[in-house]
Design an enzyme around this catalytic site. Sequence first.
Site, PDB file in Angstrom:
ATOM      1  CB  CYS A   1      -0.620   5.133   2.854  1.00  0.00           C
ATOM      2  SG  CYS A   1      -1.520   3.766   2.094  1.00  0.00           S
TER       3      CYS A   1
ATOM      4  CB  CYS B   1       3.219  -1.562   1.629  1.00  0.00           C
ATOM      5  SG  CYS B   1       3.042  -0.108   0.599  1.00  0.00           S
TER       6      CYS B   1
END
EC number: 2.8.1.13
Length: 377
Positions: A103, A200
């Site tokens: 990410c 997340c």
Amino acid sequence: MADNSHTRVVVGMSGGVDSSVTALLLKRQGYDVVGVFMKNWDDTDENGVCTATEDYKDVAKVASKIGIPYYSVNFEKEYWDRVFKYFIAEYKKGRTPNPDVICNKEIKFKAFIEYANQLGADYVATGHYADVKRDENGRMHLMRAKDQHKDQTYFLSQLDYKQLDKVMFPLAGYTKPEIRKIAEEAGLATADKKDSVGICFIGEDGHFREFLSQYIPAQPGNMETLDGKVVGQHMGLMYYTIGQRRGLGLGGNKESNEPWFVIGKDMKKNVLYVGQGYENSHLYATHLEASDIHWVDDVVSRYGRDFHCTAKFRYRQTDVGVTVHLSDDDQMVTVEFDDPARAITPGQAVVFYDGEECLGSAIIDRAYSHDRQLQYV
């Protein structure tokens, strides 16, 4: 004090205390600060509240308090294509990926920088605990933060010096308690907000198995010892990682009361191998092989293809001494450990350091005990 008012810094704001204080510190230093909230995943909590919406409200409160403009950008498609698909593909192979590393490389320091450039950014900043240093040739180096417990260079280890050229890490010289104190004294809405943990898209309630089963059908099978004795049933190989102790549902036996650990997987046979004892020899490797190598800068010109340094195989692990052997085509790295290392996990990052400098990382493929490949995938 330098006049920074003509230097625009676009800050990635998550709605947490670290990125809030990042924006505040830069504003106090006189920079032209713009806040940006990245929406990477469409998620709702158990009460049906979209957590991203709540986080964005916190960004709005903080930005209004310190007097900076703020925007929201949607990276859900980029995140799905570049991070989440990778995450699922790795689990299908029986590996244990680290999506935060990917990410940062693909979203927070690529897609975000591209977006920030559209806003006229001279620099971007995030609330990561890390530091950058420019050498005499103008090249950027990634350095550990002052707060060693919070240092996040592990997750930033696949960035390169070009990405770091436009990056600021204002929290580099602070500890976490100092950041909380600054936020409190400034009256920021996020001062007492707890740190986010977990991935997340799974959230903090940790319904990992439930989440993963939506994307990969679980195939239960046998838990066996290496000599073929069936001792239990697993729920699906993807749910287990090397060295795992919790969640196996196995007690002691008449031979030993020592706890059981995951010591291997056989994807073809759908068998989870388990063994007793924390010091089980099958958990210890003498070296590993890794690919998908990313150096922050050109290490070959600095160190050659064979060199000694330190490394981490998981976040917050103490560095261990290693000897690195880089293949001639730069596609594979063999990492020999000074002392045998426990629970080396395919799919995780091996991150290399020279003192305080993070040199880069690679993704672990295989682990070996001397000449024997460990049955890790």
